[in-house]
Each structure stands twice: as structure tokens, then as C-alpha cells.
Design a protein around this motif. Sequence first.
Motif, PDB file in Angstrom:
ATOM      1  N   THR A 138     -35.232  20.410 -59.221  1.00  0.00           N
ATOM      2  CA  THR A 138     -36.186  19.545 -59.919  1.00  0.00           C
ATOM      3  C   THR A 138     -36.320  19.965 -61.374  1.00  0.00           C
ATOM      4  O   THR A 138     -36.343  19.127 -62.278  1.00  0.00           O
ATOM      5  N   GLN A 139     -36.399  21.272 -61.615  1.00  0.00           N
ATOM      6  CA  GLN A 139     -36.497  21.759 -62.987  1.00  0.00           C
ATOM      7  C   GLN A 139     -35.252  21.414 -63.800  1.00  0.00           C
ATOM      8  O   GLN A 139     -35.340  21.176 -65.012  1.00  0.00           O
ATOM      9  N   SER A 140     -34.099  21.380 -63.150  1.00  0.00           N
ATOM     10  CA  SER A 140     -32.863  21.064 -63.870  1.00  0.00           C
ATOM     11  C   SER A 140     -32.735  19.579 -64.165  1.00  0.00           C
ATOM     12  O   SER A 140     -31.906  19.182 -64.996  1.00  0.00           O
ATOM     13  N   GLY A 141     -33.527  18.747 -63.468  1.00  0.00           N
ATOM     14  CA  GLY A 141     -33.467  17.309 -63.687  1.00  0.00           C
ATOM     15  C   GLY A 141     -32.662  16.556 -62.648  1.00  0.00           C
ATOM     16  O   GLY A 141     -32.577  15.323 -62.701  1.00  0.00           O
ATOM     17  N   HIS A 142     -32.062  17.263 -61.674  1.00  0.00           N
ATOM     18  CA  HIS A 142     -31.299  16.578 -60.637  1.00  0.00           C
ATOM     19  C   HIS A 142     -32.211  15.845 -59.656  1.00  0.00           C
ATOM     20  O   HIS A 142     -31.801  14.829 -59.070  1.00  0.00           O
ATOM     21  N   LEU A 143     -33.418  16.363 -59.467  1.00  0.00           N
ATOM     22  CA  LEU A 143     -34.397  15.732 -58.588  1.00  0.00           C
ATOM     23  C   LEU A 143     -35.667  15.441 -59.372  1.00  0.00           C
ATOM     24  O   LEU A 143     -35.959  16.091 -60.375  1.00  0.00           O
ATOM     25  N   VAL A 144     -36.428  14.484 -58.882  1.00  0.00           N
ATOM     26  CA  VAL A 144     -37.720  14.170 -59.471  1.00  0.00           C
ATOM     27  C   VAL A 144     -38.706  13.935 -58.341  1.00  0.00           C
ATOM     28  O   VAL A 144     -38.326  13.454 -57.262  1.00  0.00           O
ATOM     29  N   GLY A 145     -39.974  14.300 -58.575  1.00  0.00           N
ATOM     30  CA  GLY A 145     -41.004  14.112 -57.551  1.00  0.00           C
ATOM     31  C   GLY A 145     -41.552  15.433 -57.074  1.00  0.00           C
ATOM     32  O   GLY A 145     -40.871  16.458 -57.103  1.00  0.00           O
ATOM     33  N   ARG A 146     -42.813  15.427 -56.619  1.00  0.00           N
ATOM     34  CA  ARG A 146     -43.464  16.658 -56.178  1.00  0.00           C
ATOM     35  C   ARG A 146     -43.219  16.902 -54.685  1.00  0.00           C
ATOM     36  O   ARG A 146     -42.626  17.896 -54.307  1.00  0.00           O
ATOM     37  N   THR A 147     -43.672  16.000 -53.858  1.00  0.00           N
ATOM     38  CA  THR A 147     -43.503  16.187 -52.414  1.00  0.00           C
ATOM     39  C   THR A 147     -42.246  15.479 -51.911  1.00  0.00           C
ATOM     40  O   THR A 147     -41.481  16.039 -51.128  1.00  0.00           O
ATOM     41  N   LYS A 148     -42.017  14.251 -52.361  1.00  0.00           N
ATOM     42  CA  LYS A 148     -40.809  13.516 -52.004  1.00  0.00           C
ATOM     43  C   LYS A 148     -39.829  13.593 -53.168  1.00  0.00           C
ATOM     44  O   LYS A 148     -40.099  13.079 -54.256  1.00  0.00           O
ATOM     45  N   LYS A 149     -38.718  14.256 -52.934  1.00  0.00           N
ATOM     46  CA  LYS A 149     -37.724  14.459 -53.967  1.00  0.00           C
ATOM     47  C   LYS A 149     -36.722  13.307 -53.981  1.00  0.00           C
ATOM     48  O   LYS A 149     -36.204  12.903 -52.938  1.00  0.00           O
ATOM     49  N   VAL A 150     -36.461  12.791 -55.175  1.00  0.00           N
ATOM     50  CA  VAL A 150     -35.531  11.674 -55.344  1.00  0.00           C
ATOM     51  C   VAL A 150     -34.419  12.115 -56.293  1.00  0.00           C
ATOM     52  O   VAL A 150     -34.687  12.740 -57.330  1.00  0.00           O
ATOM     53  N   ARG A 151     -33.195  11.787 -55.933  1.00  0.00           N
ATOM     54  CA  ARG A 151     -32.044  12.129 -56.775  1.00  0.00           C
ATOM     55  C   ARG A 151     -32.110  11.357 -58.081  1.00  0.00           C
ATOM     56  O   ARG A 151     -32.357  10.149 -58.089  1.00  0.00           O
ATOM     57  N   GLN A 152     -31.884  12.051 -59.166  1.00  0.00           N
ATOM     58  CA  GLN A 152     -32.003  11.468 -60.498  1.00  0.00           C
ATOM     59  C   GLN A 152     -30.694  11.668 -61.263  1.00  0.00           C
ATOM     60  O   GLN A 152     -29.977  12.640 -61.058  1.00  0.00           O
ATOM     61  N   GLN A 153     -30.407  10.727 -62.152  1.00  0.00           N
ATOM     62  CA  GLN A 153     -29.210  10.829 -62.985  1.00  0.00           C
ATOM     63  C   GLN A 153     -29.416  11.892 -64.064  1.00  0.00           C
ATOM     64  O   GLN A 153     -30.435  11.916 -64.744  1.00  0.00           O
ATOM     65  N   ILE A 154     -28.438  12.774 -64.202  1.00  0.00           N
ATOM     66  CA  ILE A 154     -28.484  13.798 -65.241  1.00  0.00           C
ATOM     67  C   ILE A 154     -28.051  13.197 -66.579  1.00  0.00           C
ATOM     68  O   ILE A 154     -27.122  12.392 -66.643  1.00  0.00           O
ATOM     69  N   LYS A 155     -28.728  13.604 -67.636  1.00  0.00           N
ATOM     70  CA  LYS A 155     -28.344  13.188 -68.987  1.00  0.00           C
ATOM     71  C   LYS A 155     -27.721  14.394 -69.682  1.00  0.00           C
ATOM     72  O   LYS A 155     -28.411  15.252 -70.216  1.00  0.00           O
ATOM     73  N   ALA A 156     -26.395  14.475 -69.626  1.00  0.00           N
ATOM     74  CA  ALA A 156     -25.691  15.622 -70.185  1.00  0.00           C
ATOM     75  C   ALA A 156     -25.815  15.646 -71.704  1.00  0.00           C
ATOM     76  O   ALA A 156     -25.943  14.612 -72.356  1.00  0.00           O
ATOM     77  N   THR A 157     -25.790  16.841 -72.259  1.00  0.00           N
ATOM     78  CA  THR A 157     -25.808  17.037 -73.707  1.00  0.00           C
ATOM     79  C   THR A 157     -24.544  17.785 -74.108  1.00  0.00           C
ATOM     80  O   THR A 157     -23.872  18.406 -73.274  1.00  0.00           O
ATOM     81  N   VAL A 158     -24.215  17.745 -75.397  1.00  0.00           N
ATOM     82  CA  VAL A 158     -23.004  18.447 -75.835  1.00  0.00           C
ATOM     83  C   VAL A 158     -23.152  19.952 -75.658  1.00  0.00           C
ATOM     84  O   VAL A 158     -22.171  20.652 -75.379  1.00  0.00           O
ATOM     85  N   ALA A 159     -24.372  20.470 -75.802  1.00  0.00           N
ATOM     86  CA  ALA A 159     -24.589  21.898 -75.565  1.00  0.00           C
ATOM     87  C   ALA A 159     -24.308  22.240 -74.108  1.00  0.00           C
ATOM     88  O   ALA A 159     -23.648  23.240 -73.802  1.00  0.00           O
ATOM     89  N   ALA A 160     -24.807  21.419 -73.186  1.00  0.00           N
ATOM     90  CA  ALA A 160     -24.578  21.665 -71.765  1.00  0.00           C
ATOM     91  C   ALA A 160     -23.106  21.529 -71.413  1.00  0.00           C
ATOM     92  O   ALA A 160     -22.581  22.296 -70.594  1.00  0.00           O
ATOM     93  N   VAL A 161     -22.416  20.570 -72.018  1.00  0.00           N
ATOM     94  CA  VAL A 161     -20.987  20.392 -71.760  1.00  0.00           C
ATOM     95  C   VAL A 161     -20.195  21.587 -72.284  1.00  0.00           C
ATOM     96  O   VAL A 161     -19.220  22.027 -71.669  1.00  0.00           O
ATOM     97  N   THR A 162     -20.618  22.139 -73.406  1.00  0.00           N
ATOM     98  CA  THR A 162     -19.973  23.347 -73.920  1.00  0.00           C
ATOM     99  C   THR A 162     -20.054  24.472 -72.904  1.00  0.00           C
ATOM    100  O   THR A 162     -19.067  25.172 -72.641  1.00  0.00           O
ATOM    101  N   MET A 163     -21.226  24.657 -72.318  1.00  0.00           N
ATOM    102  CA  MET A 163     -21.389  25.676 -71.291  1.00  0.00           C
ATOM    103  C   MET A 163     -20.527  25.362 -70.071  1.00  0.00           C
ATOM    104  O   MET A 163     -19.895  26.259 -69.486  1.00  0.00           O
TER     105      MET A 163
END
Length: 231
Positions: A138-163
Motif C-alpha cells: 500500500t505504501q508503494s502504491g500497488h494497493l489502495v484502501g485501509r481494510t479492503k485492498k484494491v490493486r492500483q496502477q503504478i505511475k513509474a518515474t524516471v528515477a524509479a526506472v533508473t533504479m
Amino acid sequence: MLAELEAVLGAVPIGSGAADYRDAILQRNILDKATDSTRKESLRRLRELYSLDEARPIFGLLRKLHSIDAASLPLLAVQVAWARDPLFRATTPPIMDTSVGDHVETDSLAQAFEAAFPDQYSELSRNQTARHAASSWTQSGHLVGRTKKVRQQIKATVAAVTMAIFLGDVAGYHGVAIFSSPWCSLLGLNPDRARAMGQEAHRAGLLNLRAVGEVVELSFPLLAEFQVQPS
């Protein structure tokens, strides 16, 4: 431990030594822990996940990319933690196999963990690991929601792609395979999109990338101090 990592990066100047990170957590108590034992446990876990040593390329790159794009920290952190923590990595299939908008049950994370480590952990440990993993995803952005987790689309950045490209290269993904590495997949990128964003990172000066057909040449200017100098 994203909040703790963010606090450490904010309190310890870039260019510091491993002892400075240790002192910040244990002596200065920048994480505001109530006891010595909880300070030591936080230090232990942060070192396990991220190393907290700029003399190691993986953390040195994280620090430099964070200084360039602080908003990318959740994606930088999840990639480094995924590389270093096999327990967290074991919970990946339910995340990556679930379509955007669908629910992800914590039980599915526990089942994936058991499949990776059959009969090695108690039910209590499996469930606890699954809950912690759900929080991390959830913290990474792959999931959203507190009790019921829902798969979420990641928004990649050039910094993250570099890693992602760095970690794939270190793990042995060479040539065009670099764009199909697990770290690119973690960012929700297919090979074509990963390649295009790698070119964006190149134009931004975050890496050197030359891709012609199946041949891909890489170097990482942000890690120039780790390159072996000719004698």
C-alpha cells in the motif's frame, strides 16, 4: 518502513557514513522510539532492507535518486526492499497477478508466503507477514484502501526506472532482457515502455543508455565513484 526511511533521509545529510546513520537512530533518536531496544530494532530492520550505507551502491543510488526526486521514494524503497527481503518478495504473485481495480485479500498474501516457504513458519507468523506486506504494498502504491485492498496502477518515474534498470543489471539481466526484469515489472512497465522510460532517464542524465536492436550498453554516472579506475 517507508516513514522511518523517509525520516532518516531527512535527518542525515547525503554523503554521510554508516556510523552517522547509526548514531542518528540510536543516539539522536530521530525516529522518536521510546526505548533503546526499539531503536536498535529499527536500525536492524532498516539496515536489512536498505543497508543505510552509502558505500554500498544500492543505497548510494537510492540516496542520490531521492535527492533528485523525493516523490519517487516509495517506488525506490519498494524496489530495494524487494531485492533484499525474500519474505516480502514471496508475497509478490497475488499483487502482480491481480488486475487493476480488483481486490487483493491478505489471505492470498499469506498463501503465497506459505507456498514459497512451505511448513517453515507458523500460521501466526504467516498472517503477520501478510499484514505487514499488505501495508508495504500500500505504501508503494500497488494497493489502495485501509481494510479492503484494491490493486492500483503504478505511475513509474524516471528515477524509479533508473533504479529498476540498475537492479536488473546487477541481477544479471543484460541486453534487451534488462527491460523485462522483475523490477521493471514491479513498476507496471512492459518491455517497450521500460525501454522508452530508460531513454527518458538517459536524457535526464540519470543513466547512460545506448540501445541498438538487441544490444544494450549501460552505465550509471550517479555511481561513478564505484567504477574501477584503470591502473
